[in-house]
Design a protein around this motif. Structure first.
Motif, mmCIF file in Angstrom:
data_model
loop_
_atom_site.group_PDB
_atom_site.id
_atom_site.type_symbol
_atom_site.label_atom_id
_atom_site.label_comp_id
_atom_site.label_asym_id
_atom_site.label_seq_id
_atom_site.Cartn_x
_atom_site.Cartn_y
_atom_site.Cartn_z
ATOM 1 N N GLY A 34 0.790 -1.214 0.000
ATOM 2 C CA GLY A 34 0.000 0.000 0.000
ATOM 3 C C GLY A 34 0.825 1.268 0.000
ATOM 4 O O GLY A 34 0.276 2.358 0.078
ATOM 5 N N LYS A 35 2.135 1.153 -0.109
ATOM 6 C CA LYS A 35 3.003 2.323 -0.065
ATOM 7 C C LYS A 35 3.971 2.279 -1.225
ATOM 8 O O LYS A 35 4.512 1.227 -1.555
ATOM 9 N N SER A 36 4.207 3.429 -1.834
ATOM 10 C CA SER A 36 5.203 3.481 -2.888
ATOM 11 C C SER A 36 6.591 3.270 -2.301
ATOM 12 O O SER A 36 6.889 3.715 -1.184
ATOM 13 N N ALA A 37 7.453 2.619 -3.065
ATOM 14 C CA ALA A 37 8.844 2.472 -2.642
ATOM 15 C C ALA A 37 9.499 3.830 -2.435
ATOM 16 O O ALA A 37 10.400 3.969 -1.607
ATOM 17 N N LEU A 38 9.030 4.841 -3.167
ATOM 18 C CA LEU A 38 9.586 6.185 -3.010
ATOM 19 C C LEU A 38 9.409 6.681 -1.581
ATOM 20 O O LEU A 38 10.342 7.227 -0.972
ATOM 21 N N ASP A 39 8.211 6.486 -1.009
ATOM 22 C CA ASP A 39 7.958 6.905 0.373
ATOM 23 C C ASP A 39 8.796 6.099 1.358
ATOM 24 O O ASP A 39 9.348 6.647 2.320
ATOM 25 N N ALA A 40 8.898 4.798 1.117
ATOM 26 C CA ALA A 40 9.674 3.943 2.019
ATOM 27 C C ALA A 40 11.148 4.339 2.029
ATOM 28 O O ALA A 40 11.789 4.359 3.079
ATOM 29 N N ILE A 41 11.686 4.657 0.868
ATOM 30 C CA ILE A 41 13.091 5.052 0.769
ATOM 31 C C ILE A 41 13.326 6.365 1.512
ATOM 32 O O ILE A 41 14.309 6.516 2.253
ATOM 33 N N LYS A 42 12.408 7.307 1.349
ATOM 34 C CA LYS A 42 12.548 8.587 2.052
ATOM 35 C C LYS A 42 12.481 8.394 3.562
ATOM 36 O O LYS A 42 13.260 8.982 4.316
ATOM 37 N N GLU A 43 11.573 7.571 4.026
ATOM 38 C CA GLU A 43 11.433 7.321 5.461
ATOM 39 C C GLU A 43 12.660 6.588 6.019
ATOM 40 O O GLU A 43 13.126 6.888 7.120
ATOM 41 N N ARG A 44 13.158 5.634 5.257
ATOM 42 C CA ARG A 44 14.299 4.839 5.689
ATOM 43 C C ARG A 44 15.597 5.623 5.632
ATOM 44 O O ARG A 44 16.525 5.402 6.402
ATOM 45 N N GLY A 45 15.688 6.527 4.644
ATOM 46 C CA GLY A 45 16.895 7.339 4.495
ATOM 47 C C GLY A 45 17.974 6.680 3.674
ATOM 48 O O GLY A 45 19.095 7.184 3.600
ATOM 49 N N ASN A 46 17.627 5.574 3.030
ATOM 50 C CA ASN A 46 18.591 4.965 2.101
ATOM 51 C C ASN A 46 17.852 4.094 1.084
ATOM 52 O O ASN A 46 16.712 3.693 1.298
ATOM 53 N N GLY A 107 10.579 -7.262 -1.201
ATOM 54 C CA GLY A 107 10.930 -5.996 -0.576
ATOM 55 C C GLY A 107 12.315 -5.960 0.011
ATOM 56 O O GLY A 107 12.692 -4.979 0.654
ATOM 57 N N ASP A 108 13.110 -7.003 -0.195
ATOM 58 C CA ASP A 108 14.490 -6.983 0.306
ATOM 59 C C ASP A 108 15.320 -5.933 -0.424
ATOM 60 O O ASP A 108 16.285 -5.399 0.132
ATOM 61 N N VAL A 109 14.965 -5.659 -1.674
ATOM 62 C CA VAL A 109 15.574 -4.555 -2.419
ATOM 63 C C VAL A 109 14.457 -3.700 -3.011
ATOM 64 O O VAL A 109 13.345 -4.183 -3.243
#
Length: 357
Positions: A34-46, A107-109
């Motif tokens: 339910g979330k774009s990878a773009l949002d996850a990357i921003k939240e994770r910081g990498n 989702g590992d990468v």
């Protein structure tokens, strides 16, 4: 990947049964639902980007200081720069050829830049999407000079080694059926194992991606006189692989690749981008398209969920397409691989950028 509420309930129930009595340490795939990878990357910081379980010279390899380098690695760096502002905000996940799609879907990468050909079955059966192609390469055979072999048709009865988990296996099967030749195919998980088998004579020929065969020949003195047969089994467009149904992230990946190509098309490089940007800033109305492309004026970033300077940052910190090709594969590398089909369209190649407007 977007799922319905009912599907989520079923998936949650199955997961509860499977995980009963087990300690749940991580669940990257569930975190992505339910979330774009773009949002996850921003939240994770990498950015979590594919690498290789060994070395694939010229494309993804580790230097003597333990740093990842290579042509495909540069696109990981460029994407991290576009999203997070730094080419260093990447976690590289070593994967075999066979692991890349399961690792992406789980989702590992976040993205796979791993010499991955865009094929119908992958696009329709693997629940993945592909970006704009960033490289063109075909499958070919390499044979020892002592063999005297001039074409693939002469490999009848031979043993051919190749990489496991790639699209070349069905290509070889089609070749044998079409050309009415039969040879034994032996696959290897690691490039080093495959090359060792070939160099030791356990294989009569090595079938692989033409550019990687050329890099291997340039890298290994013992292969310098070996012949890469001129017949290309098939030509593959190489693109980034992404999880299906994530248009926001697919747009970011595709336009990051396009920005690097477009920069070369218009003569902007890491060496001159600051000068060009200063000139544009002095009179942005003279070239509003370029002003927006370099972040002098607003507009290019908001459409993608990025900063307005993302394209400038990528060019400045990673380089344009031609720069990274020369640095990792071409004249500035140990391999000196001719660009061939990977020249810009206006120079007789197949590499192009969509229009920035």
């Amino acid at each position: 990947m977007r799922i319905s509420k009912s599907h989520f309930q079923v998936a949650a129930g199955v997961a509860a049964v499977v995980l009963a009595g087990m300690a749940l340490t991580s669940a990257p795939a569930m975190a992505q639902q339910g979330k774009s990878a773009l949002d996850a990357i921003k939240e994770r910081g990498n950015l979590r980007c594919s690498a290789h379980n060994g070395s694939f010279a010229g494309f993804f390899e580790v230097d003597d200081k333990g740093n990842w380098k290579g042509f495909d690695i540069q696109f990981c760096k460029a994407l991290a720069t576009a999203i997070l502002g730094s080419p260093e905000k990447v976690t590289y996940v070593p994967l075999s050829w066979a692991q890349r799609f399961p690792s992406l879907i789980s989702g590992d990468v976040d993205v796979v830049f791993k010499a991955t050909g865009w094929t119908l079955s992958r696009d329709t059966k693997q629940k993945i999407d592909f970006s704009l192609p960033y490289f063109m390469g075909g499958f070919q055979f390499m044979v020892p000079p002592s063999s005297g072999i001039k074409s693939g048709k002469e490999l009848n009865g031979a043993t051919v080694c190749t990489a496991a988990g790639t699209s070349i296996e069905p290509v070889l099967a089609d070749f044998m059926a079409t050309e009415k030749v039969k040879f034994k195919v032996v696959t290897y998980e690691k490039s080093e194992e495959e090359r060792s088998a070939y160099e030791s004579g356990r294989c009569d020929a090595m079938a692989g991606w033409g550019p990687s065969l050329a890099v291997a020949r340039a890298q290994q003195k013992g292969l310098a006189t070996h012949t890469i047969l001129p017949i290309t089994l098939t030509l593959e467009p190489i693109g980034a692989a992404l999880r299906q149904d994530d248009k926001r992230f697919r747009d970011v990946v595709g336009w990051t690749i396009a920005a690097m190509i477009h920069a070369e098309e218009i003569g902007i490089s890491s060496a001159n981008v600051d000068t060009v940007r200063s000139q544009v800033a002095a009179n942005p109305t003279a070239n509003p398209g370029l002003a927006k492309f370099l972040g002098v004026q607003k507009g290019l970033g908001a459409e993608l969920g990025l900063s307005d300077t993302w394209a400038y940052d990528v060019i400045k910190k990673v380089g344009n397409y031609g720069e990274i090709y020369d640095r990792e594969l071409g004249a500035g590398s140990p391999y000196r691989l001719d660009r061939g089909l990977n020249r810009l369209w206006k120079n007789g190649g197949l590499i192009y950028s969509p229009v920035f407007d």
